[in-house]
Design a protein around this motif. Structure first.
Motif, PDB file in Angstrom:
ATOM      1  N   LEU A   1      -5.301  42.374  15.193  1.00 57.62           N
ATOM      2  CA  LEU A   1      -5.687  43.653  14.597  1.00 57.62           C
ATOM      3  C   LEU A   1      -6.107  44.643  15.672  1.00 57.62           C
ATOM      4  N   LEU A   2      -6.903  44.185  16.632  1.00 53.68           N
ATOM      5  CA  LEU A   2      -7.341  45.067  17.701  1.00 53.68           C
ATOM      6  C   LEU A   2      -6.169  45.515  18.578  1.00 53.68           C
ATOM      7  N   GLU A   3      -5.177  44.629  18.755  1.00 59.17           N
ATOM      8  CA  GLU A   3      -4.005  45.004  19.540  1.00 59.17           C
ATOM      9  C   GLU A   3      -3.222  46.120  18.842  1.00 59.17           C
ATOM     10  N   LEU A   4      -3.047  46.018  17.534  1.00 56.82           N
ATOM     11  CA  LEU A   4      -2.348  47.077  16.808  1.00 56.82           C
ATOM     12  C   LEU A   4      -3.141  48.376  16.864  1.00 56.82           C
ATOM     13  N   ARG A   5      -4.439  48.294  16.766  1.00 55.34           N
ATOM     14  CA  ARG A   5      -5.295  49.487  16.855  1.00 55.34           C
ATOM     15  C   ARG A   5      -5.167  50.117  18.237  1.00 55.34           C
ATOM     16  N   ARG A   6      -5.124  49.280  19.287  1.00 63.96           N
ATOM     17  CA  ARG A   6      -4.990  49.790  20.653  1.00 63.96           C
ATOM     18  C   ARG A   6      -3.671  50.528  20.841  1.00 63.96           C
ATOM     19  N   ARG A   7      -2.612  50.045  20.202  1.00 65.65           N
ATOM     20  CA  ARG A   7      -1.285  50.636  20.367  1.00 65.65           C
ATOM     21  C   ARG A   7      -1.107  51.903  19.535  1.00 65.65           C
ATOM     22  N   THR A   8      -2.016  52.186  18.606  1.00 64.18           N
ATOM     23  CA  THR A   8      -1.837  53.313  17.684  1.00 64.18           C
ATOM     24  C   THR A   8      -2.994  54.293  17.837  1.00 64.18           C
ATOM     25  N   ASN A   9      -3.888  54.318  16.858  1.00 65.36           N
ATOM     26  CA  ASN A   9      -5.087  55.149  16.972  1.00 65.36           C
ATOM     27  C   ASN A   9      -6.176  54.569  16.080  1.00 65.36           C
ATOM     28  N   ASP A  10      -7.329  55.232  16.056  1.00 62.74           N
ATOM     29  CA  ASP A  10      -8.484  54.675  15.347  1.00 62.74           C
ATOM     30  C   ASP A  10      -8.361  54.760  13.842  1.00 62.74           C
ATOM     31  N   ARG A  11      -7.322  55.408  13.331  1.00 62.94           N
ATOM     32  CA  ARG A  11      -7.086  55.383  11.885  1.00 62.94           C
ATOM     33  C   ARG A  11      -6.676  53.988  11.417  1.00 62.94           C
ATOM     34  N   ILE A  12      -6.191  53.169  12.346  1.00 63.46           N
ATOM     35  CA  ILE A  12      -5.796  51.798  12.015  1.00 63.46           C
ATOM     36  C   ILE A  12      -6.982  50.875  12.257  1.00 63.46           C
ATOM     37  N   GLY A  13      -7.370  50.150  11.227  1.00 64.46           N
ATOM     38  CA  GLY A  13      -8.486  49.222  11.323  1.00 64.46           C
ATOM     39  C   GLY A  13      -8.283  48.085  10.346  1.00 64.46           C
ATOM     40  N   ALA A  14      -9.365  47.375  10.066  1.00 63.20           N
ATOM     41  CA  ALA A  14      -9.278  46.168   9.238  1.00 63.20           C
ATOM     42  C   ALA A  14      -9.718  46.425   7.806  1.00 63.20           C
ATOM     43  N   ASN A  15      -8.973  45.860   6.875  1.00 59.54           N
ATOM     44  CA  ASN A  15      -9.517  45.538   5.563  1.00 59.54           C
ATOM     45  C   ASN A  15      -9.997  44.102   5.720  1.00 59.54           C
ATOM     46  N   PHE A  16     -11.269  43.935   6.033  1.00 57.94           N
ATOM     47  CA  PHE A  16     -11.787  42.637   6.454  1.00 57.94           C
ATOM     48  C   PHE A  16     -11.873  41.698   5.255  1.00 57.94           C
ATOM     49  N   ASP A  17     -10.850  40.838   5.132  1.00 60.21           N
ATOM     50  CA  ASP A  17     -10.797  39.831   4.073  1.00 60.21           C
ATOM     51  C   ASP A  17     -11.050  38.471   4.726  1.00 60.21           C
ATOM     52  N   PRO A  18     -12.233  37.866   4.503  1.00 58.92           N
ATOM     53  CA  PRO A  18     -12.545  36.606   5.185  1.00 58.92           C
ATOM     54  C   PRO A  18     -11.757  35.410   4.672  1.00 58.92           C
ATOM     55  N   SER A  19     -11.137  35.531   3.491  1.00 61.30           N
ATOM     56  CA  SER A  19     -10.538  34.352   2.858  1.00 61.30           C
ATOM     57  C   SER A  19      -9.453  33.715   3.714  1.00 61.30           C
ATOM     58  N   HIS A  20      -8.665  34.512   4.434  1.00 68.45           N
ATOM     59  CA  HIS A  20      -7.592  33.973   5.268  1.00 68.45           C
ATOM     60  C   HIS A  20      -8.112  33.515   6.630  1.00 68.45           C
ATOM     61  N   LEU A  21      -9.282  33.998   6.999  1.00 65.37           N
ATOM     62  CA  LEU A  21      -9.876  33.588   8.269  1.00 65.37           C
ATOM     63  C   LEU A  21     -10.527  32.217   8.144  1.00 65.37           C
ATOM     64  N   TYR A  22     -11.138  31.947   6.998  1.00 65.03           N
ATOM     65  CA  TYR A  22     -11.809  30.655   6.808  1.00 65.03           C
ATOM     66  C   TYR A  22     -10.868  29.488   7.087  1.00 65.03           C
ATOM     67  N   TRP A  23      -9.681  29.504   6.449  1.00 62.37           N
ATOM     68  CA  TRP A  23      -8.818  28.318   6.573  1.00 62.37           C
ATOM     69  C   TRP A  23      -8.155  28.242   7.938  1.00 62.37           C
ATOM     70  N   GLN A  24      -8.119  29.364   8.662  1.00 58.12           N
ATOM     71  CA  GLN A  24      -7.601  29.323  10.028  1.00 58.12           C
ATOM     72  C   GLN A  24      -8.632  28.786  11.021  1.00 58.12           C
ATOM     73  N   GLY A  25      -9.862  28.564  10.565  1.00 57.33           N
ATOM     74  CA  GLY A  25     -10.913  28.058  11.436  1.00 57.33           C
ATOM     75  C   GLY A  25     -11.633  29.138  12.210  1.00 57.33           C
ATOM     76  N   ILE A  26     -11.489  30.398  11.784  1.00 58.00           N
ATOM     77  CA  ILE A  26     -12.130  31.526  12.458  1.00 58.00           C
ATOM     78  C   ILE A  26     -13.540  31.704  11.906  1.00 58.00           C
TER      79      ILE A  26
END
Length: 322
Positions: A180-205
């Motif tokens: 997500l931060l890489e995409l934001r770096r390549r574009t502008n600050d209008r791009i950010g996260a819809n922070f949904d933890p549900s997919h992060l939990y099972w990835q071990g994040i």
């Protein structure tokens, strides 16, 4: 912070009835689907775009139920190798941004999309390892595709003063915080996260660490309140990259769960506190996708937990530190 709800599970009801129900639950905000996978049951994008009369009707209905719109949702794949599918997703997203501007809603939620692994491929390709090396080459190609598309889309969002909040999701190019931060770096600050933890939990994040990382860059534009439970007895045998149907609950390594059924209330209080630490003060938009209960019961239990976790006031003076 506000307790919000993505209204998709209530799509069988009229918007008026859905808003009345949510208002009675004590909900403060709604996220309205207007295209893509969320559909448009409660906000027909084409009907409301450039239509001041329809927009005024929506504003009056929201005022009647003392609710606000936290975001418009249009999750799809604008990077799809099928030109028609990509064009449809792009049109939905650009029109959602225009509509958000007209409705004075500052956020549109969606996905990064996922390209094919090369210019001649016909289906998207989720790259999760750099070897054999053609996979690393494919991943570099995908980022070139994303860079070109999202740089232009971010400029469109900026022209309309609307943030695009991308959900980090498997089978999409952006599925974890560093991407997500890489995409934001390549574009502008209008791009950010819809922070949904549900997919992060099972990835071990670690979810609170991810909040801190994104918060350092002021990159959290919106938050989904959605839980996940990892079932270790299955995960120990087949890991967490699970292709079993979501409705084959007993055989899955993990399931989306209602708030409090994957992680306890103290964890959600920690999530809320960490979000406040990094300066997020928007909506926690409940997304119900728990196949073990009904939408209404899942939403009601989620509101119950979050109501005890969310701070309703601004911090006072730290008199004890003076």
């Amino acid at each position: 912070m506000d307790i919000g709800v993505l209204t998709v599970p209530l799509g069988g009801q009229s918007l008026d009835d859905a808003l009345a129900y949510l208002s009675d639950l004590g909900v403060d905000a709604v996220e309205l689907g207007c295209g893509g996978f969320p559909g448009d049951d409660h906000l027909d994008r084409q009907a409301y775009l450039d239509n001041e009369e329809k927009q005024a009707e929506l504003e009056a209905l929201l005022d009647e139920h003392d609710l606000r719109v936290s975001a418009l949702a249009t999750h799809n794949n604008p990077l799809h190798p099928d030109d028609e599918r990509a064009a449809e997703a792009d049109r939905e997203l650009r029109e959602a941004i225009r509509l958000a501007d007209q409705l004075d809603v500052n956020t549109v939620t969606g996905f990064s999309g996922l390209p094919a692994g090369g210019p001649n491929d016909e289906v998207p390709n989720w790259i999760t390892a750099p070897w054999p090396t053609e996979h690393a080459d494919a991943h570099e190609y995908q980022w070139r595709v994303a860079d070109e598309y999202w740089s232009d889309l971010a400029a469109h969002a900026g022209a309309h003063d609307v943030d695009v909040a991308i959900e980090m999701h498997p089978n999409m190019l952006v599925y974890e915080p560093r991407g997500l931060l890489e995409l934001r770096r390549r574009t502008n600050d209008r791009i950010g996260a819809n922070f949904d933890p549900s997919h992060l939990y099972w990835q071990g994040i670690d979810v609170t660490e991810a909040i801190r990382l994104l918060g350092e860059h002021d990159a959290i534009h919106h938050v989904h309140a959605k839980d996940t439970k990892v079932y270790e007895s299955n995960a120990r045998e087949k890991g967490v990259l699970d292709t079993a149907p979501y409705t084959d609950e007993a055989d899955r390594s993990w399931l989306f769960r209602s708030i409090g059924y994957g992680h306890d209330e103290s964890h959600w209080k920690d999530v809320v506190s960490t979000l406040r630490m990094v300066g997020y003060d928007g909506a926690l938009s409940i997304e119900h996708e728990d196949s073990l209960t009904s939408a209404r019961e899942g939403l009601e239990k989620a509101v119950d937990v979050l109501d005890r976790a969310v701070f309703e006031t601004q911090p006072g003076d730290a008199y004890w530190a003076e």
